[in-house]
Design a protein around this motif. Structure first.
Motif, PDB file in Angstrom:
ATOM      1  N   GLN A   1       9.783  -1.480   9.344  1.00 13.18           N
ATOM      2  CA  GLN A   1       8.510  -2.083   8.923  1.00 13.18           C
ATOM      3  C   GLN A   1       8.073  -3.139   9.943  1.00 13.18           C
ATOM      4  O   GLN A   1       7.258  -4.000   9.668  1.00 13.18           O
TER       5      GLN A   1
ATOM      6  N   LEU B   1       3.451  -7.399  -2.864  1.00 16.61           N
ATOM      7  CA  LEU B   1       4.161  -8.692  -2.833  1.00 16.61           C
ATOM      8  C   LEU B   1       3.706  -9.568  -1.689  1.00 16.61           C
ATOM      9  O   LEU B   1       3.840 -10.789  -1.716  1.00 16.61           O
ATOM     10  N   VAL B   2       3.212  -8.934  -0.622  1.00 14.88           N
ATOM     11  CA  VAL B   2       2.855  -9.697   0.572  1.00 14.88           C
ATOM     12  C   VAL B   2       1.807  -8.910   1.360  1.00 14.88           C
ATOM     13  O   VAL B   2       1.808  -7.679   1.325  1.00 14.88           O
TER      14      VAL B   2
ATOM     15  N   ARG C   1       9.536  -5.859  11.325  1.00 14.83           N
ATOM     16  CA  ARG C   1       9.712  -7.292  11.018  1.00 14.83           C
ATOM     17  C   ARG C   1      10.553  -7.922  12.119  1.00 14.83           C
ATOM     18  O   ARG C   1      11.641  -7.431  12.428  1.00 14.83           O
TER      19      ARG C   1
ATOM     20  N   THR D   1       7.406  -2.057  -5.573  1.00 14.52           N
ATOM     21  CA  THR D   1       6.699  -3.143  -4.890  1.00 14.52           C
ATOM     22  C   THR D   1       6.561  -2.783  -3.416  1.00 14.52           C
ATOM     23  O   THR D   1       7.276  -1.910  -2.907  1.00 14.52           O
TER      24      THR D   1
ATOM     25  N   PHE E   1      14.008  -1.942   5.801  1.00 17.66           N
ATOM     26  CA  PHE E   1      13.061  -3.000   5.436  1.00 17.66           C
ATOM     27  C   PHE E   1      12.641  -3.772   6.690  1.00 17.66           C
ATOM     28  O   PHE E   1      11.483  -4.162   6.815  1.00 17.66           O
TER      29      PHE E   1
ATOM     30  N   TYR F   1       3.647  -0.589   3.185  1.00 12.16           N
ATOM     31  CA  TYR F   1       5.032  -0.176   3.451  1.00 12.16           C
ATOM     32  C   TYR F   1       5.856  -0.310   2.172  1.00 12.16           C
ATOM     33  O   TYR F   1       5.716  -1.299   1.432  1.00 12.16           O
ATOM     34  N   GLU F   2       6.730   0.645   1.957  1.00 10.80           N
ATOM     35  CA  GLU F   2       7.804   0.522   0.952  1.00 10.80           C
ATOM     36  C   GLU F   2       8.900   1.470   1.418  1.00 10.80           C
ATOM     37  O   GLU F   2       8.882   1.912   2.560  1.00 10.80           O
ATOM     38  N   MET F   3       9.846   1.837   0.548  1.00 12.78           N
ATOM     39  CA  MET F   3      11.020   2.555   1.063  1.00 12.78           C
ATOM     40  C   MET F   3      11.414   3.849   0.338  1.00 12.78           C
ATOM     41  O   MET F   3      12.408   4.455   0.706  1.00 12.78           O
TER      42      MET F   3
HETATM   43  N1  URA Z   1       9.156  -3.562  -0.187  1.00 15.98           N
HETATM   44  C1  URA Z   1       9.116  -3.147   1.093  1.00 15.98           C
HETATM   45  O1  URA Z   1       9.752  -2.159   1.470  1.00 15.98           O
HETATM   46  N2  URA Z   1       8.376  -3.871   1.971  1.00 15.98           N
HETATM   47  C2  URA Z   1       7.696  -4.979   1.606  1.00 15.98           C
HETATM   48  O2  URA Z   1       7.065  -5.611   2.457  1.00 15.98           O
HETATM   49  C3  URA Z   1       7.754  -5.388   0.256  1.00 15.98           C
HETATM   50  C4  URA Z   1       8.487  -4.649  -0.623  1.00 15.98           C
END
Ligand code: URA
Length: 256
Positions: free
Chosen positions: A165, A219-220, A167, A93, A161, A194-196
């Motif tokens: 990213q 997801l967003v 936040r 995701t 996260f 973005y993901e990890m």
């Molecule tokens: N996984 C992430 O790393 N970031 C997101 O915004 C959603 C899922």
């Protein structure tokens, strides 16, 4: 020799002949993905690593959770390679950063920005993190066969996260200067999401002579809001599981 994968808690004989693994991050997603492919059996569960074996007409696959982030993903890929697996598809995701990508859309990664933290242990940062074209082809075809909205492009894999990213809805609300403005910059450079884990997967796989690809459910969309809509997650996971299973079938049947 019967190799024992310590972290995965798996013996070579349990997975003999299996060449393809689907890699979600979350252990609780393994059975859903496996059931979309065929009959399934849980083989092992140790720490973040759950392994499920699934079988359909096209053959057998493994679904193995990697946990969150590059370090644990690299352990899973190293051990799966020792067990004989050669083809890897991350099924995850993500958060979209481009306008026009809707919650529930799928993103197929052609390459990844290497902010994952783990991949420099395998190759210098000047080495590209890119998918194998056959894996990209299979994922694209699966999305088209199942009529799912998808986007193809570059993903940013972040080691964190929150700050990585960009936040600000965090305990301190503070982000170091080198990361402030980074989301806008990646957006301007055409990065989709973005993901990890993807940059680690693509780098480790290339360096070890393995093939990898990745698809993520959105997801967003970070241009619109920060909070994930919990009620949409199940539907997104279902769609993602169906597409991943279809891509696995295409790869095993040699259509990609
Ligand atoms: N996984 C992430 O790393 N970031 C997101 O915004 C959603 C899922």
């Amino acid at each position: 020799m019967n190799y024992y994968a310590y972290h995965l808690a798996l013996r070579e004989e349990e997975v003999k002949g299996i060449k393809l693994a689907l890699l979600p991050g979350a252990p609780e997603r393994c059975c859903k993905i496996a059931s979309a492919f065929g009959d399934f059996e849980e083989l092992a569960s140790h720490r973040e690593f759950k392994t499920v074996k699934a079988e359909s007409e096209e053959g057998k696959i493994l679904v193995v959770s990697t946990g969150i982030g590059g370090p644990s993903l690299s352990i899973a890929v190293e051990e799966l390679a020792q067990l004989g697996v050669r083809l890897f598809l991350r099924v995850g995701t993500c958060g979209a950063i481009q306008e026009g990508i809707a919650v529930g859309d799928l993103v197929i990664s052609e390459g990844a920005v290497r902010m994952d933290g783990a991949s420099p242990h395998y190759a210098p940062l000047s080495y590209p993190a890119c998918a194998h074209w056959e894996m990209v082809g299979a994922l694209k075809k699966a999305c088209e066969l199942l009529r799912c909205r998808y986007h193809l492009g570059i993903t940013c894999s972040s080691a964190t996260f929150y700050p990585g990213q960009e936040r600000y809805d965090t305990f301190s609300g503070y982000i170091i200067s080198s990361l402030r403005g980074s989301r806008e910059e990646w957006k301007k450079l055409g990065v989709l999401n973005y993901e990890m884990e993807i940059a680690t997967l693509f780098t480790v796989a290339r360096v070890l002579g393995l093939r990898s690809g990745a698809i993520c459910g959105v997801l967003v969309n970070r241009n619109e809001k920060e909070e994930v809509e919990e009620e949409k997650i199940e539907e997104i996971e279902d769609r993602l599981s169906q597409v991943a299973a279809e891509a696995a079938r295409l790869i095993l049947s040699g259509e990609e």
